[in-house]
Design a protein around this motif. Structure first.
Motif, PDB file in Angstrom:
ATOM      1  N   MET A   1       0.843  -1.192   0.000  1.00  0.00           N
ATOM      2  CA  MET A   1       0.000   0.000   0.000  1.00  0.00           C
ATOM      3  C   MET A   1       0.885   1.252   0.000  1.00  0.00           C
ATOM      4  O   MET A   1       0.944   1.973   0.984  1.00  0.00           O
ATOM      5  N   PRO A   2       1.540   1.529  -1.097  1.00  0.00           N
ATOM      6  CA  PRO A   2       2.493   2.633  -1.124  1.00  0.00           C
ATOM      7  C   PRO A   2       1.869   4.031  -1.155  1.00  0.00           C
ATOM      8  O   PRO A   2       2.572   5.000  -0.915  1.00  0.00           O
ATOM      9  N   ASN A   3       0.600   4.150  -1.448  1.00  0.00           N
ATOM     10  CA  ASN A   3      -0.004   5.481  -1.571  1.00  0.00           C
ATOM     11  C   ASN A   3      -0.814   5.911  -0.360  1.00  0.00           C
ATOM     12  O   ASN A   3      -1.671   6.773  -0.474  1.00  0.00           O
ATOM     13  N   ILE A   4      -0.539   5.347   0.785  1.00  0.00           N
ATOM     14  CA  ILE A   4      -1.241   5.709   2.020  1.00  0.00           C
ATOM     15  C   ILE A   4      -1.042   7.199   2.297  1.00  0.00           C
ATOM     16  O   ILE A   4       0.070   7.712   2.216  1.00  0.00           O
ATOM     17  N   GLU A   5      -2.122   7.886   2.637  1.00  0.00           N
ATOM     18  CA  GLU A   5      -2.035   9.292   3.018  1.00  0.00           C
ATOM     19  C   GLU A   5      -2.294   9.501   4.504  1.00  0.00           C
ATOM     20  O   GLU A   5      -1.868  10.500   5.073  1.00  0.00           O
ATOM     21  N   LYS A   6      -3.020   8.564   5.135  1.00  0.00           N
ATOM     22  CA  LYS A   6      -3.344   8.674   6.552  1.00  0.00           C
ATOM     23  C   LYS A   6      -3.147   7.308   7.194  1.00  0.00           C
ATOM     24  O   LYS A   6      -3.623   6.301   6.677  1.00  0.00           O
ATOM     25  N   LEU A   7      -2.417   7.283   8.311  1.00  0.00           N
ATOM     26  CA  LEU A   7      -2.089   6.034   8.976  1.00  0.00           C
ATOM     27  C   LEU A   7      -2.251   6.186  10.475  1.00  0.00           C
ATOM     28  O   LEU A   7      -1.785   7.172  11.058  1.00  0.00           O
ATOM     29  N   ALA A   8      -2.921   5.219  11.101  1.00  0.00           N
ATOM     30  CA  ALA A   8      -3.050   5.180  12.553  1.00  0.00           C
ATOM     31  C   ALA A   8      -2.354   3.927  13.063  1.00  0.00           C
ATOM     32  O   ALA A   8      -2.629   2.820  12.595  1.00  0.00           O
ATOM     33  N   LEU A   9      -1.433   4.108  14.003  1.00  0.00           N
ATOM     34  CA  LEU A   9      -0.695   3.001  14.600  1.00  0.00           C
ATOM     35  C   LEU A   9      -1.090   2.882  16.074  1.00  0.00           C
ATOM     36  O   LEU A   9      -0.715   3.729  16.878  1.00  0.00           O
ATOM     37  N   PRO A  10      -1.834   1.838  16.433  1.00  0.00           N
ATOM     38  CA  PRO A  10      -2.218   1.654  17.837  1.00  0.00           C
ATOM     39  C   PRO A  10      -1.022   1.183  18.658  1.00  0.00           C
ATOM     40  O   PRO A  10       0.054   0.919  18.111  1.00  0.00           O
ATOM     41  N   VAL A  11      -1.213   1.045  19.950  1.00  0.00           N
ATOM     42  CA  VAL A  11      -0.140   0.624  20.845  1.00  0.00           C
ATOM     43  C   VAL A  11       0.487  -0.677  20.363  1.00  0.00           C
ATOM     44  O   VAL A  11       1.693  -0.852  20.419  1.00  0.00           O
ATOM     45  N   SER A  12      -0.297  -1.585  19.844  1.00  0.00           N
ATOM     46  CA  SER A  12       0.218  -2.901  19.471  1.00  0.00           C
ATOM     47  C   SER A  12       1.201  -2.874  18.306  1.00  0.00           C
ATOM     48  O   SER A  12       1.906  -3.845  18.081  1.00  0.00           O
ATOM     49  N   PHE A  24      11.510  -0.100   6.291  1.00  0.00           N
ATOM     50  CA  PHE A  24      11.061  -0.390   4.934  1.00  0.00           C
ATOM     51  C   PHE A  24       9.650   0.150   4.705  1.00  0.00           C
ATOM     52  O   PHE A  24       9.381   0.778   3.673  1.00  0.00           O
ATOM     53  N   ALA A  25       8.752  -0.083   5.652  1.00  0.00           N
ATOM     54  CA  ALA A  25       7.367   0.368   5.493  1.00  0.00           C
ATOM     55  C   ALA A  25       7.313   1.878   5.307  1.00  0.00           C
ATOM     56  O   ALA A  25       6.680   2.379   4.369  1.00  0.00           O
ATOM     57  N   PHE A  26       7.980   2.629   6.172  1.00  0.00           N
ATOM     58  CA  PHE A  26       7.939   4.086   6.047  1.00  0.00           C
ATOM     59  C   PHE A  26       8.647   4.568   4.784  1.00  0.00           C
ATOM     60  O   PHE A  26       8.281   5.606   4.239  1.00  0.00           O
ATOM     61  N   SER A  27       9.598   3.824   4.295  1.00  0.00           N
ATOM     62  CA  SER A  27      10.262   4.232   3.059  1.00  0.00           C
ATOM     63  C   SER A  27       9.316   4.126   1.858  1.00  0.00           C
ATOM     64  O   SER A  27       9.556   4.754   0.828  1.00  0.00           O
ATOM     65  N   LYS A  30       5.655   7.563   0.743  1.00  0.00           N
ATOM     66  CA  LYS A  30       6.081   8.913   0.338  1.00  0.00           C
ATOM     67  C   LYS A  30       4.926   9.915   0.369  1.00  0.00           C
ATOM     68  O   LYS A  30       5.150  11.108   0.519  1.00  0.00           O
ATOM     69  N   ASN A  31       3.683   9.439   0.235  1.00  0.00           N
ATOM     70  CA  ASN A  31       2.516  10.320   0.196  1.00  0.00           C
ATOM     71  C   ASN A  31       1.859  10.505   1.564  1.00  0.00           C
ATOM     72  O   ASN A  31       0.810  11.139   1.652  1.00  0.00           O
ATOM     73  N   LEU A  32       2.448   9.951   2.611  1.00  0.00           N
ATOM     74  CA  LEU A  32       1.849  10.034   3.945  1.00  0.00           C
ATOM     75  C   LEU A  32       1.738  11.495   4.391  1.00  0.00           C
ATOM     76  O   LEU A  32       2.731  12.220   4.408  1.00  0.00           O
ATOM     77  N   LYS A  33       0.512  11.909   4.699  1.00  0.00           N
ATOM     78  CA  LYS A  33       0.257  13.276   5.139  1.00  0.00           C
ATOM     79  C   LYS A  33      -0.105  13.340   6.615  1.00  0.00           C
ATOM     80  O   LYS A  33       0.139  14.342   7.278  1.00  0.00           O
ATOM     81  N   SER A  59       8.085  13.207   3.281  1.00  0.00           N
ATOM     82  CA  SER A  59       8.240  14.664   3.181  1.00  0.00           C
ATOM     83  C   SER A  59       6.902  15.396   3.111  1.00  0.00           C
ATOM     84  O   SER A  59       6.856  16.604   3.321  1.00  0.00           O
ATOM     85  N   ASN A  60       5.811  14.696   2.819  1.00  0.00           N
ATOM     86  CA  ASN A  60       4.484  15.316   2.774  1.00  0.00           C
ATOM     87  C   ASN A  60       3.773  15.308   4.116  1.00  0.00           C
ATOM     88  O   ASN A  60       2.654  15.800   4.227  1.00  0.00           O
TER      89      ASN A  60
END
Length: 180
Positions: A1-12, A24-27, A30-33, A59-60
């Motif tokens: 899923m390289p075009n994710i713009e919004k991501l929520a990471l719970p405690v787990s 690797f995932a964060f690399s 690129k479109n994460l806002k 960077s976005n």
């Protein structure tokens, strides 16, 4: 899923034991806002969240919500690597005033800061009044609640109780872009 713009990471999310997977995932994003995450040294020990990895790859990114504990080390990392932030929410977190002042003064693009329902830890002689004063000089909007009249703050369990706050309130935010 390289075009994710919004991501929520719970405690787990912190149970992931491969930091190379994290990098690797964060690399790829690129479109994460917008990034929403539970962040607390207790939960992610022995790993620490790498704001550097996010800043170098996303960077976005201009919206960040952290729920948990923000110390001076985290504030320094955020200022160093996430200069594009416009909106920052520390809603329902435990923060120290020195770290908050560092964020206000150090993030050049920061326009909105949400400190509602936070538990504050004083650092030397710095108080909430210092934070408010710095905010009025630099930010478009500082969002805080009245501790005496706030239903959420009164709902905070007596024994710190961050887990209960995460579970009940993590989806909400006073900044529209940071609601989930």
């Amino acid at each position: 899923m390289p075009n994710i713009e919004k991501l929520a990471l719970p405690v787990s999310w912190s149970l992931c034991n491969a930091m190379n997977s994290f990098r690797f995932a964060f690399s790829q994003w690129k479109n994460l806002k917008t990034l929403i995450m539970a962040h607390n040294d207790f939960f992610i020990w022995p790993y620490t969240f790498e704001f550097r990895v996010v800043g170098e790859n996303c960077s976005n990114l201009n919206n960040l919500k952290i729920m948990g504990y923000l110390d001076n080390k985290d504030a320094v990392e955020i200022v160093r690597y996430l200069q594009s932030l416009k909106r920052l929410s520390l809603r329902c977190s435990s923060v120290n005033f020195k770290g908050v002042l560092l964020l206000i003064r150090g993030l050049g693009n920061l326009a909105i800061l949400n400190l509602t329902h936070c538990q504050y830890f004083r650092c030397n002689s710095i108080t909430i009044n210092n934070v408010v004063q710095a905010s009025t000089q630099k930010l478009d909007k500082l969002i805080i609640c009245s501790k005496n009249d706030c239903k959420v703050c009164k709902d905070r369990p007596a024994m710190f109780g961050l887990d209960a706050l995460y579970e009940k309130y993590w989806r909400n935010d006073e900044i529209k872009e940071l609601e989930f």
